[in-house]
Scaffold this motif. Structure first.
Motif, PDB file in Angstrom:
ATOM      1  N   LEU A 265       9.246  -6.539  -3.985  1.00 36.43           N
ATOM      2  CA  LEU A 265       8.775  -7.834  -4.455  1.00 36.43           C
ATOM      3  C   LEU A 265       7.303  -7.974  -4.089  1.00 36.43           C
ATOM      4  CD1 LEU A 265       9.299 -10.642  -5.671  1.00 36.43           C
ATOM      5  CD2 LEU A 265       9.966 -11.411  -3.369  1.00 36.43           C
ATOM      6  N   LEU A 266       6.455  -8.019  -5.121  1.00 37.17           N
ATOM      7  CA  LEU A 266       5.021  -8.153  -4.935  1.00 37.17           C
ATOM      8  C   LEU A 266       4.620  -9.579  -5.272  1.00 37.17           C
ATOM      9  CD1 LEU A 266       4.006  -4.867  -6.800  1.00 37.17           C
ATOM     10  CD2 LEU A 266       4.345  -5.162  -4.351  1.00 37.17           C
ATOM     11  N   SER A 267       3.986 -10.253  -4.313  1.00 40.08           N
ATOM     12  CA  SER A 267       3.585 -11.646  -4.495  1.00 40.08           C
ATOM     13  C   SER A 267       2.070 -11.751  -4.484  1.00 40.08           C
ATOM     14  CB  SER A 267       4.174 -12.515  -3.374  1.00 40.08           C
ATOM     15  OG  SER A 267       5.584 -12.426  -3.365  1.00 40.08           O
ATOM     16  N   PRO A 268       1.525 -12.816  -5.067  1.00 39.12           N
ATOM     17  CA  PRO A 268       0.072 -13.006  -5.028  1.00 39.12           C
ATOM     18  C   PRO A 268      -0.447 -12.985  -3.589  1.00 39.12           C
ATOM     19  CG  PRO A 268       1.072 -14.549  -6.563  1.00 39.12           C
ATOM     20  CD  PRO A 268       2.196 -13.869  -5.855  1.00 39.12           C
ATOM     21  N   ASP A 270      -1.451  -9.924  -2.185  1.00 46.88           N
ATOM     22  CA  ASP A 270      -1.142  -8.587  -1.677  1.00 46.88           C
ATOM     23  C   ASP A 270       0.060  -8.571  -0.735  1.00 46.88           C
ATOM     24  OD1 ASP A 270      -3.310  -7.589  -3.082  1.00 46.88           O
ATOM     25  OD2 ASP A 270      -4.687  -7.850  -1.399  1.00 46.88           O
ATOM     26  N   ALA A 271       0.958  -9.542  -0.873  1.00 49.59           N
ATOM     27  CA  ALA A 271       2.158  -9.565  -0.037  1.00 49.59           C
ATOM     28  C   ALA A 271       3.243  -8.709  -0.688  1.00 49.59           C
ATOM     29  CB  ALA A 271       2.651 -10.996   0.142  1.00 49.59           C
ATOM     30  N   LEU A 272       3.898  -7.864   0.121  1.00 48.55           N
ATOM     31  CA  LEU A 272       4.977  -7.008  -0.381  1.00 48.55           C
ATOM     32  C   LEU A 272       6.196  -7.219   0.483  1.00 48.55           C
ATOM     33  CD1 LEU A 272       4.903  -3.425  -1.696  1.00 48.55           C
ATOM     34  CD2 LEU A 272       6.443  -3.950   0.190  1.00 48.55           C
ATOM     35  N   LEU A 326       5.707   4.793  -1.821  1.00 46.02           N
ATOM     36  CA  LEU A 326       5.672   3.818  -2.910  1.00 46.02           C
ATOM     37  C   LEU A 326       5.279   2.429  -2.416  1.00 46.02           C
ATOM     38  CD1 LEU A 326       6.175   3.093  -5.869  1.00 46.02           C
ATOM     39  CD2 LEU A 326       8.574   2.697  -5.288  1.00 46.02           C
ATOM     40  N   GLU A 327       5.829   2.001  -1.279  1.00 50.35           N
ATOM     41  CA  GLU A 327       5.530   0.652  -0.798  1.00 50.35           C
ATOM     42  C   GLU A 327       4.032   0.471  -0.550  1.00 50.35           C
ATOM     43  OE1 GLU A 327       7.926  -0.545   2.486  1.00 50.35           O
ATOM     44  OE2 GLU A 327       9.742   0.398   1.682  1.00 50.35           O
ATOM     45  N   THR A 328       3.434   1.447   0.118  1.00 53.98           N
ATOM     46  CA  THR A 328       2.010   1.355   0.430  1.00 53.98           C
ATOM     47  C   THR A 328       1.169   1.336  -0.828  1.00 53.98           C
ATOM     48  OG1 THR A 328       2.386   2.546   2.500  1.00 53.98           O
ATOM     49  CG2 THR A 328       0.119   2.441   1.693  1.00 53.98           C
ATOM     50  N   ARG A 329       1.483   2.222  -1.768  1.00 55.35           N
ATOM     51  CA  ARG A 329       0.687   2.319  -2.991  1.00 55.35           C
ATOM     52  C   ARG A 329       0.902   1.104  -3.894  1.00 55.35           C
ATOM     53  NH1 ARG A 329      -0.736   7.783  -2.865  1.00 55.35           N
ATOM     54  NH2 ARG A 329      -0.907   8.206  -0.628  1.00 55.35           N
ATOM     55  N   ALA A 330       2.138   0.614  -3.980  1.00 51.28           N
ATOM     56  CA  ALA A 330       2.401  -0.547  -4.826  1.00 51.28           C
ATOM     57  C   ALA A 330       1.676  -1.779  -4.284  1.00 51.28           C
ATOM     58  CB  ALA A 330       3.902  -0.809  -4.911  1.00 51.28           C
ATOM     59  N   ALA A 331       1.626  -1.937  -2.966  1.00 51.02           N
ATOM     60  CA  ALA A 331       0.914  -3.068  -2.378  1.00 51.02           C
ATOM     61  C   ALA A 331      -0.569  -3.021  -2.708  1.00 51.02           C
ATOM     62  CB  ALA A 331       1.120  -3.077  -0.862  1.00 51.02           C
ATOM     63  N   ARG A 332      -1.110  -1.820  -2.831  1.00 53.86           N
ATOM     64  CA  ARG A 332      -2.524  -1.661  -3.151  1.00 53.86           C
ATOM     65  C   ARG A 332      -2.844  -2.201  -4.541  1.00 53.86           C
ATOM     66  NH1 ARG A 332      -4.478   4.411  -3.028  1.00 53.86           N
ATOM     67  NH2 ARG A 332      -3.741   4.147  -0.883  1.00 53.86           N
TER      68      ARG A 332
END
Length: 394
Positions: A265-268, A270-272, A326-332
């Motif tokens: 879940l990616l939120s405005p 840069d919160a993951l 994936l988590e680190t890259r998706a947060a970016r």
């Protein structure tokens, strides 16, 4: 739409034809240079045998007809060299001419065989593309309050379908999405994938809750495996799946996991968040009824993004054996739109794995929009066959 595809195909053929004719200058110049230089060097140096390089080079970019034409010019040049020195009918020159003609003919023959194989491969690709669209329908760009983008990465070269699957459908008051992963990869897993997709599309509208939907999919998988599972693979054929329901009016997402990795879940800002789920066994194993599935409810506010994926993504390894983060890259890239986010992940995943996946992989991005977008516009599947051979388009 078909007219546009035809025009694109004609334009591609025209560009290929023009490129071939441009490259044709090089073997012609090569023949001329060898012919001229052979007349300028000392008499005991013979460059005529080098003429075979002209048809050999032409075969790398042209078909049998142009290759045969260059081969004919090469033989004619060899004959001219012999005539220029008054040795055309000597045994040595005749043998050189004959050898050059035979080698040119062999090169043309291999061009014919290559073109036949290319036509067969094109037919296989066309069948694979038809099967791809029949099995994995491209998801709409918008459905209910959601913007949607999807990406499929096939591990096997020239394969465009495999054991990973996804589907989405509109129900009364919301949207239901499924992403799954059949045990195995490539063509051997297509049967189970097709079964689950068909069962989901049929059952998603008939069951009011996700647990009853999951139980129906379990029954379908169990019946299929009972009829078609090989005896030596009993108990080893199953599929993980994640069922997601997004109501139109309630800013939440309801999830049932059947042994599948949780979404991101990616939120405005840069919160993951990685939701904590209560997974049930994979489909095809337990024969679980509705009571065996737990609904996990997570907040899904306007502007939030859900990233669904299969384990082919997070288990992709680099040269040192490290898994893809994936988590680190998706947060970016959390501020990117759905299509842009998938392009970033695909490019980064290609670099991480050096262009070679060990397993099929699929991703779906769901962005909840603040406005009421109810139009249904079918989008394009972002697809990469053989993973390293194609780039994503948004």
């Amino acid at each position: 739409m078909e007219g546009v595809e035809v025009r694109h195909g004609v334009a591609g053929v025209r560009r290929l034809w023009q490129a071939s004719h441009t490259l044709l200058v090089f073997p012609i110049v090569l023949i001329l240079v060898i012919t001229v230089v052979d007349q300028l060097v000392p008499a005991d140096i013979h460059l005529g045998p080098l003429l075979v390089t002209a048809p050999a080079f032409t075969a790398s970019f042209a078909g049998p007809r142009l290759t045969g034409l260059i081969g004919f010019l090469a033989v004619a040049a060899q004959a001219y060299i012999g005539w220029h020195f008054g040795m055309l009918f000597t045994r040595n020159v005749l043998v050189q001419i004959l050898a050059l003609a035979v080698l040119s003919a062999l090169i043309v023959f291999f061009c014919v065989v290559r073109e036949r194989h290319e036509r067969q491969l094109d037919q296989v690709r066309a069948v694979a593309q038809a099967a791809q669209h029949g099995l994995l329908w491209p998801l709409p760009e918008r459905m209910g309050r959601l913007r949607i983008a999807c990406l499929y990465l096939a591990a096997e070269d020239e394969a465009q379908i495999g054991g990973d699957l996804y589907a989405a459908t509109r129900i009364v008051g919301g949207v239901r999405v499924m992403i799954g992963d059949v045990r195995g990869k490539g063509l051997s897993a297509i049967g189970e994938a097709a079964l689950l997709l068909g069962a989901f599309r049929e059952a998603a509208h008939r069951h009011s809750t996700l647990p009853t939907l999951a139980a129906a999919l379990e029954q379908s998988a169990t019946r299929y495996l009972a009829d078609f599972e090989p005896a030596d693979e009993a108990g080893e054929r199953f599929a993980t799946a994640l069922l997601l329901e997004v109501p139109d009016e309630d800013h939440t997402a309801r999830i049932v996991s059947c042994g599948h990795p949780p979404p991101l879940l990616l939120s405005p800002g840069d919160a993951l968040t990685v939701p904590s789920l209560h997974p049930a066994p994979p489909l095809g194993i337990g024969g679980t009824g509705p009571e065996g599935y737990t609904i996990d409810v997570i907040p899904f506010e306007p502007g939030d993004t859900l990233l669904l994926y299969t384990d082919g993504v997070i288990e992709a390894r680099d040269a040192d054996g490290g898994f893809y983060p994936l988590e680190t890259r998706a947060a970016r890239w959390s501020q990117s739109g759905p299509e842009s986010l998938l392009r970033h992940i695909q490019r980064d995943l290609r670099v991480h794995t050096r262009g070679h996946l060990e397993d099929d992989a699929a991703l779906i991005v769901l962005r909840r929009e603040p406005d009421d977008h109810r139009g249904r516009h079918h989008g394009r599947l972002i697809h990469a066959s053989g993973f390293g051979h194609n780039s994503a388009t948004g």
